[in-house]
Design a protein around this motif. Sequence first.
Motif, PDB file in Angstrom:
ATOM      1  N   UNK A  10      14.782   6.984   6.507  1.00  0.00           N
ATOM      2  CA  UNK A  10      13.063   7.206   6.609  1.00  0.00           C
ATOM      3  C   UNK A  10      12.682   5.913   7.246  1.00  0.00           C
ATOM      4  N   UNK A  11      11.601   6.201   7.861  1.00  0.00           N
ATOM      5  CA  UNK A  11      10.698   5.294   8.566  1.00  0.00           C
ATOM      6  C   UNK A  11       9.871   4.315   7.633  1.00  0.00           C
ATOM      7  N   UNK A  12       9.519   3.138   7.771  1.00  0.00           N
ATOM      8  CA  UNK A  12       8.667   2.298   7.226  1.00  0.00           C
ATOM      9  C   UNK A  12       7.439   2.679   7.718  1.00  0.00           C
ATOM     10  N   UNK A  13       6.485   2.968   6.990  1.00  0.00           N
ATOM     11  CA  UNK A  13       5.078   2.875   7.355  1.00  0.00           C
ATOM     12  C   UNK A  13       4.064   2.962   5.974  1.00  0.00           C
ATOM     13  N   UNK A  14       3.842   1.559   5.490  1.00  0.00           N
ATOM     14  CA  UNK A  14       3.228   1.481   4.387  1.00  0.00           C
ATOM     15  C   UNK A  14       1.776   2.229   4.218  1.00  0.00           C
ATOM     16  N   UNK A  15       1.565   3.038   3.526  1.00  0.00           N
ATOM     17  CA  UNK A  15       0.499   3.922   3.320  1.00  0.00           C
ATOM     18  C   UNK A  15       0.417   4.796   2.197  1.00  0.00           C
ATOM     19  N   UNK A  16      -0.748   5.326   1.995  1.00  0.00           N
ATOM     20  CA  UNK A  16      -0.793   6.463   0.973  1.00  0.00           C
ATOM     21  C   UNK A  16      -1.108   7.595   1.318  1.00  0.00           C
ATOM     22  N   UNK A  17      -0.462   8.215   2.246  1.00  0.00           N
ATOM     23  CA  UNK A  17      -0.358   9.590   3.103  1.00  0.00           C
ATOM     24  C   UNK A  17       0.371  10.595   2.301  1.00  0.00           C
ATOM     25  N   UNK A  18       0.180  11.327   1.561  1.00  0.00           N
ATOM     26  CA  UNK A  18       0.890  12.292   0.824  1.00  0.00           C
ATOM     27  C   UNK A  18       1.435  13.458   1.582  1.00  0.00           C
ATOM     28  N   UNK A  19       1.571  13.435   2.844  1.00  0.00           N
ATOM     29  CA  UNK A  19       1.890  14.583   3.739  1.00  0.00           C
ATOM     30  C   UNK A  19       2.996  13.844   4.692  1.00  0.00           C
ATOM     31  N   UNK A 272      -8.145  -5.045   6.583  1.00  0.00           N
ATOM     32  CA  UNK A 272      -7.066  -4.336   6.620  1.00  0.00           C
ATOM     33  C   UNK A 272      -6.841  -3.734   5.387  1.00  0.00           C
ATOM     34  N   UNK A 273      -6.817  -4.570   4.112  1.00  0.00           N
ATOM     35  CA  UNK A 273      -7.021  -4.032   2.820  1.00  0.00           C
ATOM     36  C   UNK A 273      -8.153  -3.155   2.651  1.00  0.00           C
ATOM     37  N   UNK A 274      -9.172  -3.426   3.075  1.00  0.00           N
ATOM     38  CA  UNK A 274     -10.305  -2.616   2.719  1.00  0.00           C
ATOM     39  C   UNK A 274     -10.050  -1.241   3.314  1.00  0.00           C
ATOM     40  N   UNK A 275      -9.500  -1.349   4.721  1.00  0.00           N
ATOM     41  CA  UNK A 275      -9.272   0.057   5.470  1.00  0.00           C
ATOM     42  C   UNK A 275      -8.293   0.867   4.794  1.00  0.00           C
ATOM     43  N   UNK A 276      -7.222   0.072   4.322  1.00  0.00           N
ATOM     44  CA  UNK A 276      -5.998   1.108   3.789  1.00  0.00           C
ATOM     45  C   UNK A 276      -6.645   1.623   2.323  1.00  0.00           C
ATOM     46  N   UNK A 277      -7.356   0.941   1.559  1.00  0.00           N
ATOM     47  CA  UNK A 277      -8.024   1.262   0.437  1.00  0.00           C
ATOM     48  C   UNK A 277      -8.807   2.631   0.544  1.00  0.00           C
ATOM     49  N   UNK A 278      -9.558   2.316   1.448  1.00  0.00           N
ATOM     50  CA  UNK A 278     -10.548   3.689   1.913  1.00  0.00           C
ATOM     51  C   UNK A 278      -9.880   4.764   2.495  1.00  0.00           C
ATOM     52  N   UNK A 279      -8.412   4.608   3.316  1.00  0.00           N
ATOM     53  CA  UNK A 279      -7.736   5.680   3.706  1.00  0.00           C
ATOM     54  C   UNK A 279      -7.218   6.469   2.185  1.00  0.00           C
ATOM     55  N   UNK A 280      -6.940   5.677   1.262  1.00  0.00           N
ATOM     56  CA  UNK A 280      -6.444   6.533   0.033  1.00  0.00           C
ATOM     57  C   UNK A 280      -7.483   7.024  -0.593  1.00  0.00           C
ATOM     58  N   UNK A 281      -8.767   6.436  -0.590  1.00  0.00           N
ATOM     59  CA  UNK A 281      -9.808   7.198  -1.082  1.00  0.00           C
ATOM     60  C   UNK A 281     -10.449   8.473  -0.245  1.00  0.00           C
ATOM     61  N   UNK A 329       7.360  -6.408  -1.386  1.00  0.00           N
ATOM     62  CA  UNK A 329       7.699  -6.178   0.148  1.00  0.00           C
ATOM     63  C   UNK A 329       6.874  -6.939   0.932  1.00  0.00           C
ATOM     64  N   UNK A 330       7.008  -7.408   1.826  1.00  0.00           N
ATOM     65  CA  UNK A 330       6.137  -8.280   2.825  1.00  0.00           C
ATOM     66  C   UNK A 330       5.207  -7.599   3.417  1.00  0.00           C
ATOM     67  N   UNK A 331       5.291  -6.274   3.579  1.00  0.00           N
ATOM     68  CA  UNK A 331       4.259  -5.569   4.188  1.00  0.00           C
ATOM     69  C   UNK A 331       3.562  -4.507   3.234  1.00  0.00           C
ATOM     70  N   UNK A 332       3.169  -5.265   1.839  1.00  0.00           N
ATOM     71  CA  UNK A 332       2.481  -4.583   0.913  1.00  0.00           C
ATOM     72  C   UNK A 332       0.944  -4.305   1.703  1.00  0.00           C
ATOM     73  N   UNK A 333       0.378  -3.262   1.310  1.00  0.00           N
ATOM     74  CA  UNK A 333      -0.870  -2.643   1.753  1.00  0.00           C
ATOM     75  C   UNK A 333      -1.648  -2.863   0.461  1.00  0.00           C
ATOM     76  N   UNK A 334      -1.439  -2.856  -0.496  1.00  0.00           N
ATOM     77  CA  UNK A 334      -1.924  -2.837  -1.936  1.00  0.00           C
ATOM     78  C   UNK A 334      -2.126  -4.419  -2.790  1.00  0.00           C
ATOM     79  N   UNK A 335      -1.100  -5.105  -2.525  1.00  0.00           N
ATOM     80  CA  UNK A 335      -1.029  -6.083  -3.379  1.00  0.00           C
ATOM     81  C   UNK A 335      -0.434  -7.288  -2.154  1.00  0.00           C
ATOM     82  N   UNK A 336      -1.274  -8.045  -1.519  1.00  0.00           N
ATOM     83  CA  UNK A 336      -0.714  -8.654  -0.528  1.00  0.00           C
ATOM     84  C   UNK A 336      -0.110  -9.903  -0.810  1.00  0.00           C
TER      85      UNK A 336
END
Length: 387
Positions: A10-19, A272-281, A329-336
Amino acid sequence: MSDSALLDSLPLAPSEDPFVVEHGGFYRRWFYMIDDIQLLKNTVASLEGTTDDLWVPPWRGLGRKFEEEAEALAARGDGAGARAKFLQAKTYYSIARFPRSLTPLKEEANRDCIRAYLRACEALDPPLERVSVECEGKSIVSHFRAPAGAGPDSPAPAALIMCGGDMFKEDRGWAGEMAMDNGLASLVMDGPGTGENSFPHEPESVKAWMAAIDYLAARPEVDERRIGAFGISRGGHSVMLLAGSYPERVRCAVASAGHPYGYRMSEEELNHFVEMRNRRAAYVFGAPGDGPSFPPTTAEKEEEAFKRWALSEIGVVDKIVCPLLMINGKQDHLSPIGNIYYMLEHGPVLGREARIYPDDGHCAFKYFAEWAPESFKWIREKVDRAV
């Protein structure tokens, strides 16, 4: 392709995309609890939306399928086979109820999850006990286990297993098993504001975790001098807050992720943190027409949250004196990842350890099979040295 090979591919792509099924992504929470990753991928590909009318039925349907298979195996006397199937049912029910009981349909999936998990645990030896942790007039249903032979004459060390924001105690049974593998008693408890813990999600609710430590210390099977704690994600913050709030009881702590500790993000990181949280929202897991299941944020709101939640602002950083093991993980988008460096730069000179995986995201679930069992081995070593 084998299931493990499929997971590795599987690829690595830190996100909250459920699809999308990817390392560091939405389904990271359940990877290590799912036996058939291809089934997961096929189901994700068939999803038509995230509102409860479109989300719950496919996942709950899989849960029912595995639960029916489990009951058939149990009727034939195949306890081990039944347990494995019940655990699969529990996991798919867990996906169905995500992130919590937002609607009546989600609450039905939650009850399914609890039922399937308890059926999976019926034949455990030593048994799993459903117990109540009492705190300020509230009872928090939790799961307790102790090693065989543990008692007043031979008390065992113990670990408090602290759940996060969207994974409940039924999802942390594996942690109780790993505790047992290392001769540790365990108490698995939902975090405040989740599952069967009615305390609100606020810093002051650390008192519920402190009550859990007191519960463990009072059990005749437990050596009150040797109690550690383990937390993941929001639980990674909770375990640090607990260690600084109850240093006389907590002998060591393991935190996989956790935020905020005291690290100040750069402007680029914060954006970036705000952007990722808003994508989740943007994803609605409630009923059609409901608002965001996770609130959108801004830089200003994150500053307010920092002042409310950061360990540095609460004033407990210097009180965290027990051994720490921090993982992420170094690429954590929720907990820097800077949270870990912050804790390494503060506190005692000795006793702080960290494992950072450069090619993984939140909680480093890609490497779960490595760090999870080692965490409980580490807890056992540290609590034994505390006496």
